[in-house]
Design a protein around this motif. Structure first.
Motif, mmCIF file in Angstrom:
data_model
loop_
_atom_site.group_PDB
_atom_site.id
_atom_site.type_symbol
_atom_site.label_atom_id
_atom_site.label_comp_id
_atom_site.label_asym_id
_atom_site.label_seq_id
_atom_site.Cartn_x
_atom_site.Cartn_y
_atom_site.Cartn_z
ATOM 1 N N GLU A 46 3.626 11.746 0.024
ATOM 2 C CA GLU A 46 4.930 11.781 -0.628
ATOM 3 C C GLU A 46 5.169 10.550 -1.496
ATOM 4 O O GLU A 46 6.002 10.585 -2.412
ATOM 5 N N ASN A 47 4.438 9.456 -1.265
ATOM 6 C CA ASN A 47 4.589 8.280 -2.121
ATOM 7 C C ASN A 47 3.973 8.479 -3.499
ATOM 8 O O ASN A 47 4.278 7.742 -4.431
ATOM 9 N N SER A 48 3.095 9.475 -3.626
ATOM 10 C CA SER A 48 2.437 9.728 -4.907
ATOM 11 C C SER A 48 3.274 10.593 -5.831
ATOM 12 O O SER A 48 3.269 10.390 -7.051
ATOM 13 N N LEU A 120 -7.775 -5.891 -9.828
ATOM 14 C CA LEU A 120 -8.351 -4.711 -9.184
ATOM 15 C C LEU A 120 -7.499 -3.480 -9.498
ATOM 16 O O LEU A 120 -6.327 -3.601 -9.837
ATOM 17 N N PRO A 121 -8.081 -2.277 -9.372
ATOM 18 C CA PRO A 121 -7.314 -1.065 -9.666
ATOM 19 C C PRO A 121 -6.097 -0.927 -8.763
ATOM 20 O O PRO A 121 -6.124 -1.258 -7.575
ATOM 21 N N GLY A 122 -5.011 -0.425 -9.353
ATOM 22 C CA GLY A 122 -3.790 -0.163 -8.607
ATOM 23 C C GLY A 122 -2.706 0.327 -9.544
ATOM 24 O O GLY A 122 -2.610 -0.137 -10.681
ATOM 25 N N GLY A 123 -1.906 1.295 -9.082
ATOM 26 C CA GLY A 123 -0.810 1.799 -9.903
ATOM 27 C C GLY A 123 -1.315 2.439 -11.190
ATOM 28 O O GLY A 123 -2.276 3.211 -11.199
ATOM 29 N N PHE A 221 6.202 -30.160 0.383
ATOM 30 C CA PHE A 221 5.372 -29.240 1.148
ATOM 31 C C PHE A 221 6.239 -28.042 1.555
ATOM 32 O O PHE A 221 7.313 -28.218 2.123
ATOM 33 N N ILE A 222 5.754 -26.843 1.259
ATOM 34 C CA ILE A 222 6.496 -25.623 1.594
ATOM 35 C C ILE A 222 5.682 -24.844 2.614
ATOM 36 O O ILE A 222 4.527 -24.489 2.352
ATOM 37 N N ARG A 223 6.285 -24.589 3.769
ATOM 38 C CA ARG A 223 5.582 -23.918 4.871
ATOM 39 C C ARG A 223 6.267 -22.605 5.263
ATOM 40 O O ARG A 223 6.213 -22.188 6.413
ATOM 41 N N GLN A 224 6.919 -21.980 4.330
ATOM 42 C CA GLN A 224 7.646 -20.750 4.617
ATOM 43 C C GLN A 224 6.688 -19.572 4.839
ATOM 44 O O GLN A 224 5.851 -19.277 3.981
ATOM 45 N N PRO A 225 6.789 -18.866 5.989
ATOM 46 C CA PRO A 225 5.959 -17.673 6.201
ATOM 47 C C PRO A 225 6.284 -16.575 5.180
ATOM 48 O O PRO A 225 7.400 -16.492 4.652
ATOM 49 N N ILE A 226 5.300 -15.730 4.932
ATOM 50 C CA ILE A 226 5.439 -14.638 3.957
ATOM 51 C C ILE A 226 5.163 -13.314 4.654
ATOM 52 O O ILE A 226 4.114 -13.145 5.289
ATOM 53 N N GLY A 227 6.111 -12.400 4.546
ATOM 54 C CA GLY A 227 5.970 -11.075 5.154
ATOM 55 C C GLY A 227 6.252 -9.984 4.146
ATOM 56 O O GLY A 227 6.211 -10.212 2.937
ATOM 57 N N MET A 228 6.565 -8.779 4.644
ATOM 58 C CA MET A 228 6.762 -7.639 3.762
ATOM 59 C C MET A 228 8.088 -6.953 4.045
ATOM 60 O O MET A 228 8.613 -7.015 5.161
ATOM 61 N N MET A 229 8.613 -6.284 3.022
ATOM 62 C CA MET A 229 9.802 -5.460 3.153
ATOM 63 C C MET A 229 9.606 -4.178 2.350
ATOM 64 O O MET A 229 8.786 -4.113 1.432
ATOM 65 N N ARG A 230 10.329 -3.133 2.741
ATOM 66 C CA ARG A 230 10.302 -1.892 1.958
ATOM 67 C C ARG A 230 10.971 -2.145 0.619
ATOM 68 O O ARG A 230 11.976 -2.864 0.530
ATOM 69 N N TYR A 231 10.405 -1.539 -0.439
ATOM 70 C CA TYR A 231 10.921 -1.816 -1.777
ATOM 71 C C TYR A 231 10.611 -0.642 -2.676
ATOM 72 O O TYR A 231 9.457 -0.170 -2.720
ATOM 73 N N PRO A 232 11.602 -0.096 -3.382
ATOM 74 C CA PRO A 232 11.378 1.068 -4.247
ATOM 75 C C PRO A 232 10.306 0.804 -5.295
ATOM 76 O O PRO A 232 10.308 -0.228 -5.965
ATOM 77 N N GLY A 317 3.117 14.540 -12.803
ATOM 78 C CA GLY A 317 3.691 15.000 -11.548
ATOM 79 C C GLY A 317 4.152 13.882 -10.642
ATOM 80 O O GLY A 317 4.849 14.126 -9.665
ATOM 81 N N GLY A 318 3.732 12.647 -10.938
ATOM 82 C CA GLY A 318 4.127 11.516 -10.107
ATOM 83 C C GLY A 318 5.534 11.051 -10.411
ATOM 84 O O GLY A 318 6.203 11.552 -11.314
ATOM 85 N N TYR A 319 5.988 10.077 -9.647
ATOM 86 C CA TYR A 319 7.328 9.544 -9.840
ATOM 87 C C TYR A 319 7.442 8.796 -11.163
ATOM 88 O O TYR A 319 6.483 8.202 -11.652
ATOM 89 N N GLN A 320 8.641 8.822 -11.728
ATOM 90 C CA GLN A 320 8.926 7.955 -12.859
ATOM 91 C C GLN A 320 8.871 6.504 -12.394
ATOM 92 O O GLN A 320 9.107 6.195 -11.233
ATOM 93 N N ARG A 321 8.561 5.614 -13.303
ATOM 94 C CA ARG A 321 8.545 4.200 -12.952
ATOM 95 C C ARG A 321 9.958 3.777 -12.553
ATOM 96 O O ARG A 321 10.928 4.118 -13.225
ATOM 97 N N PRO A 322 10.095 3.043 -11.443
ATOM 98 C CA PRO A 322 11.431 2.599 -11.037
ATOM 99 C C PRO A 322 12.022 1.629 -12.057
ATOM 100 O O PRO A 322 11.293 0.962 -12.791
ATOM 101 N N THR A 323 13.342 1.566 -12.089
ATOM 102 C CA THR A 323 14.007 0.682 -13.046
ATOM 103 C C THR A 323 14.006 -0.771 -12.580
ATOM 104 O O THR A 323 14.178 -1.674 -13.388
ATOM 105 N N ASN A 324 13.818 -1.004 -11.282
ATOM 106 C CA ASN A 324 13.824 -2.373 -10.785
ATOM 107 C C ASN A 324 12.487 -3.058 -11.058
ATOM 108 O O ASN A 324 11.456 -2.398 -11.225
#
Length: 367
Positions: A46-48, A120-123, A221-232, A317-324
């Motif tokens: 469904e993401n495609s 690398l290939p993507g999108g 010195f910046i030691r902030q951890p990096i994680g992930m979030m859902r994003y359109p 057939g894929g999604y339109q590019r998001p506006t964000n």
């Protein structure tokens, strides 16, 4: 230490108008047996594309089952069947293709990647990538260029909008050795006893960046951890500053302050190699990269509430590019300037330097 800088050698072939399209394969699991073709694709992928997009693809004859094209979306599929989706060729967005070679031998090649070229290939970028140019070059040269079977591949990534040094292996053994250097550097970040930048590392990377605002301290010195979030628009999620993320360490040194323009030119050395680490870390401390369309103060995205456009779909057939904004958008100023590493097969340390864009030079360097 051997020191290498720009040598004016360039490689690269122009991109064809259309790429070759793509082929995606699935094998039906027992849990999916007796479902319809449209239900399989609209639920598993469904993401495609949205439901209507998958209907379009099936009716266009782009789906085959066990080697035969199936155009009935309600056809029943069975466990063990091989499903193949053929994505039609498309014109990828414009991208540079010429690459400066900064250093090359039988084991590795380092290039000066231009901003606007994906690694690398993507999108939307499946062919217009650094990897493709390396593969094309190797296929023209033949297998005699190295002691082993050629295996050209980047061993780390730079964002599409980031320019500068990209380290690539030319053989499988070199790739394994070089990749371990990056993994070793990242693994010690969470260990305060080992996480001293510049200490006992087999590889180090130094970047230049232009940020908004004036940094008061000369060294941060910046030691902030990096994680992930859902994003359109980003199927796997967006990397952001996150307390529950993975450890990351960046050392920032001020090179020049421009109070009148409210900009600071900085040098950044990174121990870890989290995706978009420099963009996230500098924005986290209140100094986003000048021109960054995505990350703002706090290491978060500028837009978090945007949705994919209204359920409509693109020509394929894929999604339109998001506006964000999305991570691959360019406009920011970040350059991988220097790389120092232990050579994977030679008993020597090499230092490679990529020439600086004019916007990232100090007043003295610009003279």
């Amino acid at each position: 230490m051997s020191d290498f800088a720009e040598n004016c050698k360039t490689i690269g072939l122009p991109w064809p108008h259309l790429n070759d399209g793509l082929t995606y394969r699935d094998v039906v699991s027992p849990s999916d047996t007796d479902v319809t073709l449209i239900k399989f694709y609209s639920s598993k992928h469904e993401n495609s594309a949205p439901l209507q997009g998958w209907l379009q693809r099936i009716q266009n004859g782009q789906i085959s089952v066990d080697g035969g094209v199936v155009t009935d979306p309600n056809a029943i599929i069975r466990a063990g069947s091989e499903l193949v989706y053929h994505r039609l060729p498309w014109k990828e967005p414009d991208a540079p293709y010429l690459l400066e070679v900064l250093y090359e031998d039988d084991d590795l090649i380092t290039i000066n990647k231009p901003s606007g070229l994906q690694v690398l290939p993507g999108g939307l970028f499946q062919q217009r990538t650094v990897l493709t140019q390396l593969q094309w070059r190797t296929s023209k040269q033949g297998s005699s260029i190295a002691r082993q079977e050629p295996h050209p591949v980047p061993v780390h990534r730079l964002g599409r909008g980031t320019s500068g040094i990209l380290l690539c292996a030319k053989t499988k053994s070199a790739k394994i050795r070089l990749a371990s250097y990056f993994a070793d550097g990242t693994s010690v970040v969470g260990d305060n006893r080992k996480a001293e930048l510049g200490t006992m590392r087999k590889i180090s990377k130094i970047y230049r960046a232009l940020v908004i605002g004036i940094l008061d301290e000369d060294e941060v010195f910046i030691r902030q951890p990096i994680g992930m979030m859902r994003y359109p628009g980003v199927a796997k999620g967006l990397y952001v500053a996150s307390p529950s993320g993975k450890p990351a360490l960046s050392k920032v040194n001020v090179l020049q302050r421009d109070v009148q323009k409210n900009h600071t030119l900085v040098q950044v050395e990174i121990q870890s190699g989290r995706p978009h680490q420099i963009r996230i870390h500098l924005s986290f401390v209140g100094h986003p990269l000048l021109g960054d369309p995505l990350y703002v103060t706090g290491g978060q995205p500028k837009c978090i509430d945007s949705e994919i456009l209204d359920g409509s779909f693109a020509q394929d057939g894929g999604y339109q590019r998001p506006t964000n904004p999305v991570p691959g958008d360019c406009g920011y100023h970040l350059h991988a300037h220097q790389l120092v590493l232990n050579h994977p097969t030679k008993n020597e340390v090499i230092k490679i330097t990529a020439p600086l864009p004019s916007v990232l030079r100090t007043q003295e360097e610009a003279k």
